[in-house]
Enzyme design. Sequence first.
Site, PDB file in Angstrom:
ATOM      1  CB  CYS A  21      -0.952  -0.001   1.189  1.00 46.79           C
ATOM      2  SG  CYS A  21      -0.169   0.439   2.750  1.00 46.79           S
ATOM      3  CB  CYS A  24       3.492  -0.246   3.333  1.00 47.24           C
ATOM      4  SG  CYS A  24       2.629  -0.935   4.755  1.00 47.24           S
ATOM      5  CB  CYS A 113      -1.160  -3.302   2.329  1.00 46.68           C
ATOM      6  SG  CYS A 113       0.623  -3.166   2.517  1.00 46.68           S
ATOM      7  CB  CYS A 116       0.402  -2.609   6.792  1.00 45.81           C
ATOM      8  SG  CYS A 116      -0.732  -1.915   5.565  1.00 45.81           S
ATOM      9  CG  ASP A 290      -4.849  -2.657  67.082  1.00 46.15           C
ATOM     10  OD1 ASP A 290      -4.233  -2.853  66.013  1.00 46.15           O
ATOM     11  OD2 ASP A 290      -4.348  -2.869  68.210  1.00 46.15           O
TER      12      ASP A 290
HETATM   13 ZN    ZN Z   1       0.579  -1.319   3.957  1.00 44.34          ZN
END
Ligand code: ZN
Length: 475
Positions: A21, A24, A113, A116, A290
């Site tokens: 893509c 990327c 893609c 990715c 206590d």
């Molecule tokens: Zn990609």
Amino acid sequence: MSSLTEKDRPIVQLLLNTGTCPRCILRFCCVGSQALYRCPYKDLMKDLKEFLKNNQEKEDTVCFDVVDPPCKRIRLEHTEEGPDELNHNGALQQIPSVNNENTAMENSAVKVCNVCLGILQEFCEDDFVKKVCQKVNSADYQFTSFVFSVSLPPQLSVRERAAWLLVKQEMGATACPDCFKPAKNKQSVFTRMAVIKALEKIKEEDFLKHFPCPPSSPKNLCVALEIQCNNGAVFVAGRYNKYSRNLPQTPWIIDGERKLESSVEELISEHLMAEFKADSFNFSSSGREDVDVRTLGNGRPFAIELVNPRRIHFTAEDMKGLQQTINNSSDKIQVRDLQLVTREAIGRMKEGEEEKTKTYSALIWTDEAIQREDIAFLDDIKELKLDQKTPLRVLHRRPLAVRCRIIHTMRSEYIDEHHFRLHLKTQAGTYIKEFVHGDFGRTKPNIGSLLNRTADILELDVESVDVDWPPALDN
Ligand code: ZN
């Protein structure tokens, strides 16, 4: 301004051909500008194709002219994975893959893609960003800043490697895919760590035997399985008085069975939990009393951590109202100086705790009759050193030790032949009950040994805890 240069052309061509893509591709060309990645997918695809069409003699850069926005902190990770559909020779069989689901991207014939899995396609587009915004809005949190955290399938690391080898082999390029890698995170599951470890170890030629290079084109887009919101913890501090001799500081549970129905921390926290709309809380305090001991005077400092609160914006007036609500709800406790504090400030409550002084009031009984003059000498004793062996009553949860503690001052108040009240100022951590009755000789000296009688303690009150935190408020 960011740009692709002529040297990027073969990388763009190669990756585009193998089904990578645009975003990327920009990563592999080491384009660092965030702004560029924000452009719509279609525009980026168009620009890249234009870039490839450009004649080499022409101006050799394509400019994506966008102003760089300020950097936001973004972390990438992944929470859930589906079954793997991309096994090759068994070596990486355990690598989970994305879910099968038809998506808008697929329907509109955009190729998913191969690096990715579409995460930088669909999830960077307006529609998905809107979906995240809707989720954040519907979760109804108050916040002023945020960290956007994404969990990615471990498979991405493998695809990333394959794409990197492709670029390296085909180009002999020196492009650095490392510059925009999905971040490896701390919360990672074993499988993710295993994948990353394996990738670190495996030789290039072995990797190529087991995984297609370029990575095969996936049939389906990666799907966002879950969008979660979380708020950082908020801290509230104050001081509490405890007026009941039948109320523990924290829930008193023995062998899974609840001994008393309430506790100081619950009486305070239930109102905070409701107002801050938190998931849970953690209570801490400067020492504890206590169950049968009251805490009077200015009270005991405490702090409560509210985990994952929806509401976080409270004015001083709001806090005052909240304090009033707590105080109106029970006559067993009272709260003062209720305020928002930082996590760091809570350390001040704990630091030097041992060196601080505490004042007590004890109602004491003696077996043999006493006169006023029998106890008057106690008032003259200053800085009395005690050796206290770990009391029998706490020996089941504390190690056996002899601790040296100091009674700074005492003041006696005669009541009748068998009773008197003793006001004590002591080093924090002194066991008062044991100082009175002696704990079978385990605390020396003690009131019994000083009076040469058997003495016992009937009632004990904490009169003050001398820790000057949190700051006093004038309400
Ligand atoms: Zn990609």
